[in-house]
Design a protein around this motif. Sequence first.
Motif, PDB file in Angstrom:
ATOM      1  N   SER A 161       0.783  -1.047   0.029  1.00 40.10           N
ATOM      2  CA  SER A 161      -0.059  -0.286  -0.118  1.00 40.10           C
ATOM      3  C   SER A 161       0.819   1.355  -0.061  1.00 40.10           C
ATOM      4  O   SER A 161       2.079   1.065   0.440  1.00 40.10           O
ATOM      5  CB  SER A 161      -0.874   0.092   1.164  1.00 40.10           C
ATOM      6  N   PRO A 162       0.316   2.116  -0.412  1.00 38.07           N
ATOM      7  CA  PRO A 162       1.008   3.531  -0.313  1.00 38.07           C
ATOM      8  C   PRO A 162       1.521   3.800   1.192  1.00 38.07           C
ATOM      9  O   PRO A 162       2.582   4.210   1.340  1.00 38.07           O
ATOM     10  CB  PRO A 162       0.201   4.611  -0.763  1.00 38.07           C
ATOM     11  N   ARG A 163       0.750   3.422   2.199  1.00 40.94           N
ATOM     12  CA  ARG A 163       1.000   3.715   3.440  1.00 40.94           C
ATOM     13  C   ARG A 163       2.322   2.874   3.977  1.00 40.94           C
ATOM     14  O   ARG A 163       3.253   3.410   4.695  1.00 40.94           O
ATOM     15  CB  ARG A 163       0.112   3.409   4.479  1.00 40.94           C
ATOM     16  N   ALA A 164       2.440   1.670   3.283  1.00 39.01           N
ATOM     17  CA  ALA A 164       3.631   0.732   3.652  1.00 39.01           C
ATOM     18  C   ALA A 164       4.872   1.414   2.902  1.00 39.01           C
ATOM     19  O   ALA A 164       5.901   1.229   3.581  1.00 39.01           O
ATOM     20  CB  ALA A 164       3.245  -0.433   3.277  1.00 39.01           C
ATOM     21  N   TRP A 165       4.548   1.770   1.846  1.00 37.95           N
ATOM     22  CA  TRP A 165       5.949   2.386   0.929  1.00 37.95           C
ATOM     23  C   TRP A 165       6.260   3.433   1.960  1.00 37.95           C
ATOM     24  O   TRP A 165       7.381   3.658   2.095  1.00 37.95           O
ATOM     25  CB  TRP A 165       5.586   2.855  -0.450  1.00 37.95           C
ATOM     26  N   ALA A 166       5.740   4.511   2.290  1.00 38.96           N
ATOM     27  CA  ALA A 166       5.978   5.627   3.075  1.00 38.96           C
ATOM     28  C   ALA A 166       6.697   5.241   4.515  1.00 38.96           C
ATOM     29  O   ALA A 166       7.554   5.972   4.734  1.00 38.96           O
ATOM     30  CB  ALA A 166       4.507   6.385   3.248  1.00 38.96           C
ATOM     31  N   ARG A 167       6.192   4.070   4.903  1.00 31.51           N
ATOM     32  CA  ARG A 167       6.653   3.651   6.463  1.00 31.51           C
ATOM     33  C   ARG A 167       8.028   2.971   5.903  1.00 31.51           C
ATOM     34  O   ARG A 167       8.871   3.056   6.643  1.00 31.51           O
ATOM     35  CB  ARG A 167       5.776   2.768   7.034  1.00 31.51           C
ATOM     36  N   MET A 168       8.428   2.410   4.970  1.00 35.73           N
ATOM     37  CA  MET A 168       9.601   1.662   4.661  1.00 35.73           C
ATOM     38  C   MET A 168      10.547   3.037   4.301  1.00 35.73           C
ATOM     39  O   MET A 168      11.812   3.019   4.737  1.00 35.73           O
ATOM     40  CB  MET A 168       9.316   0.836   3.379  1.00 35.73           C
ATOM     41  N   THR A 169      10.061   3.889   3.426  1.00 36.15           N
ATOM     42  CA  THR A 169      10.928   5.225   3.127  1.00 36.15           C
ATOM     43  C   THR A 169      11.398   6.102   4.507  1.00 36.15           C
ATOM     44  O   THR A 169      12.640   6.377   4.414  1.00 36.15           O
ATOM     45  CB  THR A 169      10.298   6.290   2.254  1.00 36.15           C
ATOM     46  N   ALA A 170      10.676   5.978   5.465  1.00 36.26           N
ATOM     47  CA  ALA A 170      11.046   6.684   6.533  1.00 36.26           C
ATOM     48  C   ALA A 170      11.825   5.793   7.516  1.00 36.26           C
ATOM     49  O   ALA A 170      12.118   6.427   8.733  1.00 36.26           O
ATOM     50  CB  ALA A 170       9.458   7.202   7.301  1.00 36.26           C
ATOM     51  N   ASN A 171      11.806   4.777   7.314  1.00 30.61           N
ATOM     52  CA  ASN A 171      12.669   3.613   8.301  1.00 30.61           C
ATOM     53  C   ASN A 171      13.953   3.555   7.783  1.00 30.61           C
ATOM     54  O   ASN A 171      14.223   3.172   6.935  1.00 30.61           O
ATOM     55  CB  ASN A 171      12.050   2.272   8.235  1.00 30.61           C
ATOM     56  N   PRO A 172      14.854   4.208   8.798  1.00 28.33           N
ATOM     57  CA  PRO A 172      16.271   4.170   8.468  1.00 28.33           C
ATOM     58  C   PRO A 172      16.937   2.886   8.604  1.00 28.33           C
ATOM     59  O   PRO A 172      18.083   2.662   7.906  1.00 28.33           O
ATOM     60  CB  PRO A 172      16.971   4.907   9.525  1.00 28.33           C
ATOM     61  N   ALA A 173      16.310   1.971   9.157  1.00 21.91           N
ATOM     62  CA  ALA A 173      16.876   0.322   9.210  1.00 21.91           C
ATOM     63  C   ALA A 173      16.298  -0.545   8.095  1.00 21.91           C
ATOM     64  O   ALA A 173      16.704  -1.735   8.149  1.00 21.91           O
ATOM     65  CB  ALA A 173      16.323  -0.197  10.484  1.00 21.91           C
ATOM     66  N   ALA A 174      15.692   0.108   7.412  1.00 22.53           N
ATOM     67  CA  ALA A 174      14.907  -0.836   6.121  1.00 22.53           C
ATOM     68  C   ALA A 174      16.296  -1.291   5.237  1.00 22.53           C
ATOM     69  O   ALA A 174      17.106  -0.323   5.053  1.00 22.53           O
ATOM     70  CB  ALA A 174      13.987   0.007   5.413  1.00 22.53           C
ATOM     71  N   PRO A 175      16.170  -2.376   4.798  1.00 23.98           N
ATOM     72  CA  PRO A 175      17.379  -2.795   3.969  1.00 23.98           C
ATOM     73  C   PRO A 175      17.449  -2.064   2.522  1.00 23.98           C
ATOM     74  O   PRO A 175      16.481  -2.141   2.088  1.00 23.98           O
ATOM     75  CB  PRO A 175      16.925  -4.374   3.661  1.00 23.98           C
ATOM     76  N   ARG A 176      18.441  -1.697   2.336  1.00 25.24           N
ATOM     77  CA  ARG A 176      18.814  -1.095   0.980  1.00 25.24           C
ATOM     78  C   ARG A 176      20.100  -1.925   0.462  1.00 25.24           C
ATOM     79  O   ARG A 176      20.898  -2.476   1.198  1.00 25.24           O
ATOM     80  CB  ARG A 176      19.211   0.314   1.191  1.00 25.24           C
ATOM     81  N   ARG A 177      20.350  -1.822  -0.990  1.00 23.77           N
ATOM     82  CA  ARG A 177      21.167  -2.536  -1.582  1.00 23.77           C
ATOM     83  C   ARG A 177      21.282  -3.975  -1.074  1.00 23.77           C
ATOM     84  O   ARG A 177      22.390  -4.700  -0.745  1.00 23.77           O
ATOM     85  CB  ARG A 177      22.502  -1.807  -1.575  1.00 23.77           C
ATOM     86  N   SER A 178      20.073  -4.649  -1.199  1.00 27.54           N
ATOM     87  CA  SER A 178      19.884  -5.857  -0.461  1.00 27.54           C
ATOM     88  C   SER A 178      18.765  -6.618  -1.186  1.00 27.54           C
ATOM     89  O   SER A 178      18.059  -6.273  -1.676  1.00 27.54           O
ATOM     90  CB  SER A 178      19.666  -5.839   0.932  1.00 27.54           C
TER      91      SER A 178
END
Length: 368
Positions: A182-199
């Motif tokens: 959902s758009p809410r979930a994308w926003a939550r991930m984007t705001a989460n500094p601990a979300a995996p990136r380059r993974s």
Amino acid sequence: MTHPFLDLTPLSAAHFASIEDRVARLLGTEQDVVIMQGEALLPLEGAIRSAAGPGTLALNVITGPYGQTFGNWLRDCGAEVIDLAVPFHTAVTADQIREAFAEHPEIDFVSLVHAEAATGNTNPVAEIGEIVRAHGAIFYLDAVASIGAEPVLPQAWGVDLCVIGAQKAMGGPAGVSAVSVSPRAWARMTANPAAPRRSYLSLLDWKDRWTDAGRKALPHAPAQLEMLALEACVERIESEGLATLTHRHARAAAATRAGTLALGGGLEPYVHDAAEAAPVATTLRTPPGVVASELVARALSSDPTLPLAAGGGALAKEMIRVNHYGVDATVGAVQGSLAALGAALAEQGVPVDLEGARSAAENAWRQS
């Protein structure tokens, strides 16, 4: 030497995107759907690690072993976790979710398994979704076992992260899986500094490099054979009709419960209330003194193709699973499974009614 599985034209980005669109239609959603290149544990773990972290207060519902796994992942990524565990022979209720929010109104993430194939229960997602959305929390759902066996409508139910796999009721491949976001979930991930990136676990990498980029170039080489198998699986469901497919699973579950009760011998449905039993598979409790794994082994010795399995771990002593999903969601598979279990019980001197079980399963199938 050529081979049709090996000498294929590379899967294009447009073809990949078209398969995603068909999966989205299967889920009745206009939200983004990302098909990830691995078994469903990949998006299940990736979605939790992307949307939760330090500062998250998660309500983790445990109705089987996967709920326990989700709690471990949540704690591992730094979330504070409140476990709501119910006996495996039942389902969680909307009132229990409501009470948890009343006691902890700061809950901002809820994780739930829709149907637990391992324990045979299914949970009232639509009712729970209303409560979760009213409190503004992110709703994460494992629908791997339920998709194809019962309705799965993430957008209508307020589910923010809905993970599916094709290997059970859909009758498709295990090597790829999907998650609706959902758009809410994308926003939550984007705001989460601990979300995996380059993974490989990163959903945000897919968002940046695939979804937001217009789905013009794939981020990496796709699992081509599995993607084509998924497409064929969805085509088969579209041809049969999703409603027909779910009805077939419901009929198989009803036939299994009715046939088990008529068989006797001390076997009984593991999930007490039929309304809380998952259509994807029916779990049975063995009578005292009968070890489930041994009974299943004897039953399979007559026909190894039957969809029978013992429960996992400690449940192997007392639980049998009749995995009547996919191509085995038929009255014949149910009757064959019950006949083999009945014969195995009879070998131990346990009185059973094989003809009664066959007839009860047939009648339940016709009347469902």
